[in-house]
Write a protein that holds these residues in place. Structure first.
Motif, PDB file in Angstrom:
ATOM      1  N   UNK A   4       0.822  -1.202   0.000  1.00 59.05           N
ATOM      2  CA  UNK A   4       0.000   0.000   0.000  1.00 59.05           C
ATOM      3  C   UNK A   4       0.852   1.246   0.000  1.00 59.05           C
ATOM      4  N   UNK A   5       1.932   1.221   0.802  1.00 61.55           N
ATOM      5  CA  UNK A   5       2.836   2.365   0.871  1.00 61.55           C
ATOM      6  C   UNK A   5       3.409   2.644  -0.506  1.00 61.55           C
ATOM      7  N   UNK A   6       3.809   1.580  -1.229  1.00 64.80           N
ATOM      8  CA  UNK A   6       4.402   1.745  -2.549  1.00 64.80           C
ATOM      9  C   UNK A   6       3.391   2.317  -3.534  1.00 64.80           C
ATOM     10  N   UNK A   7       2.141   1.839  -3.486  1.00 63.91           N
ATOM     11  CA  UNK A   7       1.121   2.284  -4.432  1.00 63.91           C
ATOM     12  C   UNK A   7       0.724   3.740  -4.203  1.00 63.91           C
ATOM     13  N   UNK A   8       0.808   4.205  -2.965  1.00 69.16           N
ATOM     14  CA  UNK A   8       0.375   5.554  -2.664  1.00 69.16           C
ATOM     15  C   UNK A   8       1.415   6.592  -3.056  1.00 69.16           C
ATOM     16  N   UNK A   9       2.636   6.170  -3.324  1.00 68.06           N
ATOM     17  CA  UNK A   9       3.682   7.110  -3.667  1.00 68.06           C
ATOM     18  C   UNK A   9       3.500   7.649  -5.085  1.00 68.06           C
ATOM     19  N   UNK A  14      11.925   7.357 -10.253  1.00 67.74           N
ATOM     20  CA  UNK A  14      11.348   6.014 -10.218  1.00 67.74           C
ATOM     21  C   UNK A  14      12.159   4.994  -9.446  1.00 67.74           C
ATOM     22  N   UNK A  15      13.489   5.127  -9.445  1.00 69.77           N
ATOM     23  CA  UNK A  15      14.285   4.074  -8.820  1.00 69.77           C
ATOM     24  C   UNK A  15      15.613   4.618  -8.306  1.00 69.77           C
ATOM     25  N   UNK A  16      16.093   3.996  -7.240  1.00 73.05           N
ATOM     26  CA  UNK A  16      17.407   4.292  -6.688  1.00 73.05           C
ATOM     27  C   UNK A  16      17.992   3.015  -6.130  1.00 73.05           C
ATOM     28  N   UNK A  89      11.012   6.041  -5.628  1.00 70.80           N
ATOM     29  CA  UNK A  89       9.876   5.163  -5.402  1.00 70.80           C
ATOM     30  C   UNK A  89      10.229   3.752  -5.003  1.00 70.80           C
ATOM     31  N   UNK A  90      11.313   3.204  -5.537  1.00 70.03           N
ATOM     32  CA  UNK A  90      11.740   1.841  -5.194  1.00 70.03           C
ATOM     33  C   UNK A  90      13.254   1.845  -5.030  1.00 70.03           C
ATOM     34  N   UNK A  91      13.736   1.152  -4.011  1.00 65.33           N
ATOM     35  CA  UNK A  91      15.165   1.071  -3.742  1.00 65.33           C
ATOM     36  C   UNK A  91      15.620  -0.379  -3.849  1.00 65.33           C
ATOM     37  N   UNK A  92      16.653  -0.596  -4.657  1.00 65.78           N
ATOM     38  CA  UNK A  92      17.291  -1.903  -4.764  1.00 65.78           C
ATOM     39  C   UNK A  92      18.568  -1.889  -3.943  1.00 65.78           C
ATOM     40  N   UNK A 226       8.515  -4.377  -7.844  1.00 63.75           N
ATOM     41  CA  UNK A 226       8.010  -3.008  -7.796  1.00 63.75           C
ATOM     42  C   UNK A 226       6.746  -2.873  -6.966  1.00 63.75           C
ATOM     43  N   UNK A 227       6.124  -3.995  -6.617  1.00 55.94           N
ATOM     44  CA  UNK A 227       4.952  -3.937  -5.758  1.00 55.94           C
ATOM     45  C   UNK A 227       5.315  -3.553  -4.332  1.00 55.94           C
ATOM     46  N   UNK A 228       6.599  -3.625  -4.005  1.00 57.08           N
ATOM     47  CA  UNK A 228       7.093  -3.250  -2.689  1.00 57.08           C
ATOM     48  C   UNK A 228       8.126  -2.135  -2.847  1.00 57.08           C
ATOM     49  N   UNK A 229       8.444  -1.411  -1.777  1.00 53.72           N
ATOM     50  CA  UNK A 229       9.428  -0.334  -1.883  1.00 53.72           C
ATOM     51  C   UNK A 229      10.880  -0.798  -1.868  1.00 53.72           C
ATOM     52  N   UNK A 230      11.128  -2.110  -1.669  1.00 58.11           N
ATOM     53  CA  UNK A 230      12.496  -2.589  -1.501  1.00 58.11           C
ATOM     54  C   UNK A 230      12.690  -3.951  -2.139  1.00 58.11           C
TER      55      UNK A 230
END
Length: 435
Positions: A4-9, A14-16, A89-92, A226-230
């Motif tokens: 939910x946190x990821x979808x609300x952003x 887009x990525x880091x 939005x998403x961190x690898x 991408x469904x999650x922030x990490x």
């Protein structure tokens, strides 16, 4: 919560990534750039104003793979928070494609810390990089057609990897349970992966090793991650994430080559003791390149004399032909040196020597440098004061030409190579690409 946190952003970027070594960071930045994302790699958390406004991907390079787990966690959290503050939005969490680590970490502890900070659910973990022969099947890491434990890559001098079962390896490093997303699930696509991740979450898993044999599998995992922030993985997963971002319209995929060409004499510094780098040094010598081979034990015992010997040798080198300075050695020599001086002490001493050699090279007009080895690359870029890298064309899978920014005298041409990467004539190809 994580989904939910990821979808609300509404991410500004887009990525880091938080990367655990410098060459691994360059490998990942290369993957992002190759997929069309305008990318910059920073050396540590950067100063304000260094990162251009038009970038789509930021890779923060740390030198945290082989330090104490507590320090690695602290550095990684700082970098993660900096990325999130800038709207990523998403961190690898970028790790080595051979999962280099010890039973104490640092992959498990850092993944758990970033997962807690991000509010993510089950983190997907996959180091696969099929382009370089690294694949994961039933949770086991393969190098080509051999298990990691049966390949030459098992003998990393700081983080030897003798267990190919990544679920078992990561479980030893982690407090929470580690699951598996097997090939049979990944091969069915993102919906099947999502269902498997949800199932693992219900039984208390905190992370899951995911199988991947082809780039298509990594695209599936990228879309799922991408469904999650990490997520945690290698540059192969990074490419999968980038392709998913383009498909979703979160990136145009139109980023271009950001390289700045640099004039100056070419040189290489090799500290990696991998079989690949040893073969590349031998090939360079066979092709007529001037090579200074430094005896590791003698250099550690008397660093001052070793540096003086480098300076004398450099004074004898004339013309514009590339040269190479190496502390690399065969596994039996490395084992003897580590036994005599200690593993960490020996590594730090040789990295420091090559960093000093880089400063000598710069003072003599060498402004195009190839560096072999992750730890060596970290020491050299730190010594030169490099703050960021602009990413250019790829020389070998995972290895681009870059322009280093931050040195007082201006841009520097740099190629930072993980020890295991590249074919036998890599040094010649790298110098040609930098010309």
């Amino acid at each position: 919560m994580g989904e939910n946190q990821s979808r609300q952003r509404a991410p500004k970027l887009p990525i880091g990534s938080v990367a655990d070594d410098y060459t691994g960071a360059t490998d990942l930045a290369n993957s992002f750039a190759r997929e069309g994302l305008r990318t910059i790699q920073t050396i540590g958390v950067p100063r304000e104003g260094l990162v251009p406004d038009d970038v789509e991907a930021i890779v923060v390079a740390l030198k945290s793979r082989s330090i104490r787990a507590q320090e690695a966690v602290a550095q990684s959290l700082d970098a993660y928070r900096w990325l999130v503050e800038r709207g990523v939005g998403h961190v690898l969490f970028k790790i080595c494609s051979t999962f280099d680590s010890t039973d104490a970490g640092n992959i498990g502890p850092v993944t758990e810390a970033l997962r807690k900070e991000s509010g993510a659910g089950v983190a997907i973990v996959c180091p696969a990089f099929p382009g370089a022969g690294r694949t994961v099947y039933q949770g086991h890491l393969f190098v080509g057609d051999r298990l990691l434990s049966e390949s030459p890559l098992r003998d990393h001098p700081l983080n030897p990897m003798r267990d190919p079962d990544l679920v078992r390896v990561m479980q030893r490093q982690s407090r929470g349970d580690i699951g598996l997303v097997p090939f049979s699930v990944v091969d069915q696509g993102p919906d099947a992966v999502k269902a498997r991740i949800s199932e693992l979450g219900r039984v208390g898993a905190v992370a899951a090793i995911a199988d991947a044999i082809t780039m298509q599998h990594l695209e599936t995992l990228g879309e799922s991650a991408l469904m999650e922030p990490l997520s945690t993985g290698g540059s192969g997963l990074g490419a999968g994430l980038a392709r998913a971002l383009v498909r979703k319209g979160l990136s145009s995929g139109a980023g271009g080559d950001a390289l700045q060409r640099v004039d100056g004499r070419p040189a290489a510094l090799a500290g990696s003791c991998s079989a690949a780098t040893l073969g590349q040094i031998a090939q360079a010598r066979a092709q007529g390149m001037s090579v200074l081979q430094i005896d590791p034990a003698s250099a550690i015992a008397d660093a001052g004399e070793a540096l003086a010997a480098i300076e004398r040798w450099l004074a004898e080198q004339s013309g514009d032909a590339p040269i190479l300075i190496a502390t690399s050695a065969a596994p039996d020599v490395v084992a003897a040196v580590q036994s005599r001086f200690g593993r960490e002490e020996a590594g730090r001493a040789l990295e420091s020597l090559l960093a000093e050699a880089a400063l000598l090279l710069m003072s003599r007009g060498f402004r195009r440098l190839v560096v072999a080895g992750g730890e060596t690359s970290g020491a050299v870029t730190d010594a030169l004061g490099i703050e960021a890298l602009l990413i250019g064309p790829e020389i070998a899978p995972g290895v681009p030409v870059t322009t280093g920014l931050g040195h007082a005298s201006g841009p520097i041409g740099l190629v930072l190579k993980s020890g295991n990467f590249g074919d036998k004539d890599f040094f010649a190809k790298a110098f040609e690409a930098m010309a």
